[in-house]
Design a protein around this motif. Structure first.
Motif, PDB file in Angstrom:
ATOM      1  N   ILE A  34       0.860  -1.188   0.000  1.00  0.00           N
ATOM      2  CA  ILE A  34       0.000   0.000   0.000  1.00  0.00           C
ATOM      3  C   ILE A  34       0.895   1.236   0.000  1.00  0.00           C
ATOM      4  N   GLU A  35       0.657   2.118  -0.934  1.00  0.00           N
ATOM      5  CA  GLU A  35       1.432   3.355  -1.024  1.00  0.00           C
ATOM      6  C   GLU A  35       0.729   4.433  -0.213  1.00  0.00           C
ATOM      7  N   TRP A  36       1.075   4.509   1.071  1.00  0.00           N
ATOM      8  CA  TRP A  36       0.485   5.522   1.937  1.00  0.00           C
ATOM      9  C   TRP A  36       0.999   6.886   1.501  1.00  0.00           C
ATOM     10  N   PRO A  37       0.169   7.912   1.564  1.00  0.00           N
ATOM     11  CA  PRO A  37       0.473   9.190   0.925  1.00  0.00           C
ATOM     12  C   PRO A  37       1.438  10.114   1.657  1.00  0.00           C
ATOM     13  N   ALA A  38       1.863   9.786   2.830  1.00  0.00           N
ATOM     14  CA  ALA A  38       2.746  10.687   3.574  1.00  0.00           C
ATOM     15  C   ALA A  38       3.912   9.901   4.150  1.00  0.00           C
ATOM     16  N   GLU A  39       5.051  10.568   4.270  1.00  0.00           N
ATOM     17  CA  GLU A  39       6.215   9.902   4.860  1.00  0.00           C
ATOM     18  C   GLU A  39       6.188   9.967   6.380  1.00  0.00           C
ATOM     19  N   ASP A  40       5.634  11.025   6.918  1.00  0.00           N
ATOM     20  CA  ASP A  40       5.590  11.217   8.367  1.00  0.00           C
ATOM     21  C   ASP A  40       4.192  10.860   8.876  1.00  0.00           C
ATOM     22  N   LEU A  41       3.887   9.575   8.895  1.00  0.00           N
ATOM     23  CA  LEU A  41       2.562   9.112   9.309  1.00  0.00           C
ATOM     24  C   LEU A  41       2.461   9.040  10.826  1.00  0.00           C
ATOM     25  N   LYS A  42       1.254   9.282  11.308  1.00  0.00           N
ATOM     26  CA  LYS A  42       0.965   9.160  12.733  1.00  0.00           C
ATOM     27  C   LYS A  42       0.026   7.967  12.904  1.00  0.00           C
ATOM     28  N   TYR A  43       0.397   7.015  13.747  1.00  0.00           N
ATOM     29  CA  TYR A  43      -0.413   5.817  13.928  1.00  0.00           C
ATOM     30  C   TYR A  43      -0.250   5.321  15.360  1.00  0.00           C
ATOM     31  N   THR A  44      -1.152   4.442  15.753  1.00  0.00           N
ATOM     32  CA  THR A  44      -1.118   3.938  17.125  1.00  0.00           C
ATOM     33  C   THR A  44      -0.099   2.812  17.248  1.00  0.00           C
ATOM     34  N   GLU A  45       0.408   2.634  18.442  1.00  0.00           N
ATOM     35  CA  GLU A  45       1.319   1.515  18.718  1.00  0.00           C
ATOM     36  C   GLU A  45       0.615   0.187  18.451  1.00  0.00           C
ATOM     37  N   ARG A  46      -0.680   0.136  18.772  1.00  0.00           N
ATOM     38  CA  ARG A  46      -1.447  -1.089  18.564  1.00  0.00           C
ATOM     39  C   ARG A  46      -1.477  -1.468  17.075  1.00  0.00           C
ATOM     40  N   ASP A  47      -1.713  -0.480  16.198  1.00  0.00           N
ATOM     41  CA  ASP A  47      -1.714  -0.770  14.767  1.00  0.00           C
ATOM     42  C   ASP A  47      -0.321  -1.170  14.284  1.00  0.00           C
ATOM     43  N   ALA A  48       0.710  -0.488  14.775  1.00  0.00           N
ATOM     44  CA  ALA A  48       2.075  -0.799  14.362  1.00  0.00           C
ATOM     45  C   ALA A  48       2.494  -2.199  14.806  1.00  0.00           C
ATOM     46  N   ALA A  49       1.899  -2.709  15.884  1.00  0.00           N
ATOM     47  CA  ALA A  49       2.240  -4.038  16.401  1.00  0.00           C
ATOM     48  C   ALA A  49       1.375  -5.154  15.805  1.00  0.00           C
ATOM     49  N   SER A  50       0.517  -4.809  14.850  1.00  0.00           N
ATOM     50  CA  SER A  50      -0.349  -5.832  14.243  1.00  0.00           C
ATOM     51  C   SER A  50       0.488  -6.856  13.492  1.00  0.00           C
ATOM     52  N   PRO A  51       0.007  -8.102  13.415  1.00  0.00           N
ATOM     53  CA  PRO A  51       0.788  -9.158  12.766  1.00  0.00           C
ATOM     54  C   PRO A  51       0.890  -8.955  11.251  1.00  0.00           C
ATOM     55  N   SER A  52       1.901  -9.564  10.694  1.00  0.00           N
ATOM     56  CA  SER A  52       2.065  -9.566   9.236  1.00  0.00           C
ATOM     57  C   SER A  52       1.052 -10.529   8.617  1.00  0.00           C
ATOM     58  N   LEU A  53       0.913 -10.458   7.303  1.00  0.00           N
ATOM     59  CA  LEU A  53       0.036 -11.408   6.616  1.00  0.00           C
ATOM     60  C   LEU A  53       0.531 -12.840   6.798  1.00  0.00           C
ATOM     61  N   GLU A  54       1.848 -13.011   6.784  1.00  0.00           N
ATOM     62  CA  GLU A  54       2.412 -14.349   6.981  1.00  0.00           C
ATOM     63  C   GLU A  54       2.040 -14.888   8.360  1.00  0.00           C
ATOM     64  N   ASP A  55       2.120 -14.045   9.393  1.00  0.00           N
ATOM     65  CA  ASP A  55       1.721 -14.457  10.740  1.00  0.00           C
ATOM     66  C   ASP A  55       0.234 -14.807  10.777  1.00  0.00           C
ATOM     67  N   LEU A  56      -0.591 -14.015  10.110  1.00  0.00           N
ATOM     68  CA  LEU A  56      -2.026 -14.299  10.046  1.00  0.00           C
ATOM     69  C   LEU A  56      -2.285 -15.645   9.369  1.00  0.00           C
ATOM     70  N   ARG A  57      -1.571 -15.918   8.298  1.00  0.00           N
ATOM     71  CA  ARG A  57      -1.724 -17.221   7.622  1.00  0.00           C
ATOM     72  C   ARG A  57      -1.359 -18.372   8.561  1.00  0.00           C
ATOM     73  N   ARG A  58      -0.263 -18.214   9.311  1.00  0.00           N
ATOM     74  CA  ARG A  58       0.160 -19.255  10.246  1.00  0.00           C
ATOM     75  C   ARG A  58      -0.887 -19.470  11.345  1.00  0.00           C
ATOM     76  N   GLN A  59      -1.490 -18.363  11.827  1.00  0.00           N
ATOM     77  CA  GLN A  59      -2.535 -18.461  12.861  1.00  0.00           C
ATOM     78  C   GLN A  59      -3.736 -19.237  12.344  1.00  0.00           C
ATOM     79  N   ARG A  60      -4.035 -19.081  11.078  1.00  0.00           N
ATOM     80  CA  ARG A  60      -5.218 -19.728  10.488  1.00  0.00           C
ATOM     81  C   ARG A  60      -4.960 -21.181  10.084  1.00  0.00           C
ATOM     82  N   ALA A  61      -3.701 -21.551   9.946  1.00  0.00           N
ATOM     83  CA  ALA A  61      -3.363 -22.915   9.477  1.00  0.00           C
ATOM     84  C   ALA A  61      -3.638 -23.948  10.558  1.00  0.00           C
TER      85      ALA A  61
END
Length: 172
Positions: A145-172
């Motif tokens: 995803i090409e987010w439109p700004a370089e200096d993004l503000k986001y929550t620690e909770r969102d930044a700590a979300s799992p990767s897609l690979e981790d999500l796939r492993r959780q579902r397997a």
């Protein structure tokens, strides 16, 4: 209100009519019968205000359908197919202004980044809020995803979300 399908099953881009009036504009953002035709029976309306551009939220897939629309400002919305099906991880982005809305069915991840200061974002849902959700790292390189700004503000909770690979492993 004109709804158009997107590349992700069940996700609809909705065009809203914005009518100029003395000193501003008017739009019909919520119409129960029209939203019911889309399959949404609204039980809760949430409003989020963001003072700055570059505020990023998501990617969250909750157990409810969502109808999302800015009433001021602009956002870049990204939706990600996270339901267990053949199109898993399809991504589509949309720039939304006051004349736009998105209908996002349960299980599809959604996120957004404010493009302008003083953005107000409306979220109508068909279930009451609960903490249950699937979250994915919005910066996962697989999503690209090409987010439109370089200096993004986001929550620690969102930044700590799992990767897609981790999500796939959780579902397997």
């Amino acid at each position: 209100m004109k709804a158009r399908p997107t590349t992700i099953a069940g996700v609809l881009r909705v065009e809203l009519e914005v009518k100029p009036n003395d000193g501003g504009w008017f739009k019909e953002n919520f119409h129960r019968a029209k939203l019911a035709e889309l399959g949404l029976d609204v039980v809760q309306h949430n409003v989020a205000y963001f003072e700055e551009a570059g505020v990023l939220r998501g990617i969250h897939a909750e157990p409810w359908d969502k109808y999302l629309s800015p009433t001021s400002g602009r956002v870049l919305a990204a939706v990600v197919e996270l339901r267990d099906n053949a199109a898993f991880v399809r991504v589509e982005t949309f720039e939304l202004g006051t004349s736009d809305a998105l209908y996002v069915p349960r299980g599809v991840g959604n996120s957004f980044c404010t493009l302008t200061p003083h953005t107000t974002y409306n979220l109508l849902v068909n279930e009451h809020w609960s903490p249950e959700r699937i979250a994915v790292d919005p910066f996962d390189p697989e999503l690209a995803i090409e987010w439109p700004a370089e200096d993004l503000k986001y929550t620690e909770r969102d930044a700590a979300s799992p990767s897609l690979e981790d999500l796939r492993r959780q579902r397997a």
